[in-house]
Design an enzyme around this catalytic site. Structure first.
Site, PDB file in Angstrom:
ATOM      1  N   ILE A  95      -0.260 -12.661   5.398  1.00 38.09           N
ATOM      2  CA  ILE A  95       0.943 -11.967   4.966  1.00 38.09           C
ATOM      3  C   ILE A  95       0.579 -10.492   4.954  1.00 38.09           C
ATOM      4  O   ILE A  95      -0.462 -10.097   4.419  1.00 38.09           O
ATOM      5  CB  ILE A  95       1.414 -12.460   3.580  1.00 38.09           C
ATOM      6  N   SER A  96       1.402  -9.660   5.574  1.00 38.88           N
ATOM      7  CA  SER A  96       1.055  -8.251   5.767  1.00 38.88           C
ATOM      8  C   SER A  96       0.964  -7.490   4.449  1.00 38.88           C
ATOM      9  O   SER A  96       1.602  -7.848   3.445  1.00 38.88           O
ATOM     10  CB  SER A  96       2.079  -7.567   6.667  1.00 38.88           C
ATOM     11  N   GLN A  97       0.207  -6.417   4.472  1.00 45.87           N
ATOM     12  CA  GLN A  97       0.109  -5.498   3.341  1.00 45.87           C
ATOM     13  C   GLN A  97       1.507  -4.951   3.017  1.00 45.87           C
ATOM     14  O   GLN A  97       2.257  -4.565   3.930  1.00 45.87           O
ATOM     15  CB  GLN A  97      -0.823  -4.345   3.715  1.00 45.87           C
TER      16      GLN A  97
END
Length: 246
Positions: A95-97
């Site tokens: 899950i992206s920053q």
């Protein structure tokens, strides 16, 4: 007396964990979300200036504040859900920053009612943020388990503008094109031509370009009203590699 003190201690633990009163746990998550967004806003304000952005728009802040990121990570990662960093969601994906989610979303410049294609559903977090901006999202995930999990999760949480498809997102979704905007959450060596064709004139695409062994660049692609393309490198990033048969 001993039993009374023991019961009080147990009650405090149950309240904190949300066992007796789930709202208490949600309040803790909400506070953590606001702290995360304060950090994202500070960092984005610095990053966004060279690209004509003012930072985290009030509209996007409201949208991200309404998305419970802890619901989009595995149970063992919930304690880290509101840290401003990417997290593993299994199957070699992340899950992206939150900072990168905010930046990519701002660069898309979407409006309510826009049609957006997302390559790489993952856990569904980026799509959920777009949903809260009033966008109709067509998201494609190549890992069947992640696609199934994301579809179920998004339905349970009430994100009804998102359609999750199983397949190779490199080829887009021609039957739903053209799209006002396209977002890609995995890095490939080039901008996929099928996605360029499916991007509406006047539309925007944001994607990482490069591979895991070299520097990747977050790239903004703008399709002119005459069909011409302009590209701009935004900043170095690190994404999982794009997979598929291309």
């Amino acid at each position: 007396m001993q039993c009374g003190r023991g019961f009080q201690q147990l009650l405090v633990v149950l309240l904190w964990c949300g066992v007796l009163f789930p709202v208490a746990a949600e309040d803790v998550y909400r506070q953590q979300r606001e702290v995360m967004l304060d950090e994202v806003e500070r960092e984005l304000r610095v990053l966004a200036v060279p690209f004509g952005l003012e930072g985290l728009s009030p509209r996007l802040r409201v949208a991200m504040a309404d998305v419970p990121r802890h619901e989009f990570v595995p149970p063992q990662q919930r304690a880290n859900a509101y840290q401003n960093r990417p997290l593993s969601i299994g199957y070699g994906q992340t899950i992206s920053q939150p900072l990168i989610v905010a930046l990519m979303t701002e660069l898309l410049q979407v409006s309510a009612g826009d049609r957006v294609f997302e390559l790489g559903t993952g856990s569904g977090y980026q799509a959920a943020v777009l949903d809260r901006l009033g966008v109709d999202v067509y998201s494609m995930e190549i890992v069947e388990e992640l696609a199934d999990q994301a579809k179920q999760r998004l339905q349970q949480l009430g994100f009804d503008r998102i359609r999750v498809h199983l397949g190779d997102g490199y080829h887009g979704l021609p039957q739903a094109a053209p799209f006002d905007a396209i977002i890609v959450t995995a890095a490939g060596s080039h901008v996929p031509p099928p996605l360029v064709r499916q991007l509406k004139r006047g539309g925007r695409m944001v994607l990482p370009v490069g591979n895991r062994y070299h520097v990747q660049q977050l790239v903004l692609v703008i399709k002119g009203l005459d069909g011409s393309l302009t590209t701009q490198e935004i900043l170095p990033v690190s994404f999982v590699p794009l997979t598929g048969s291309h």
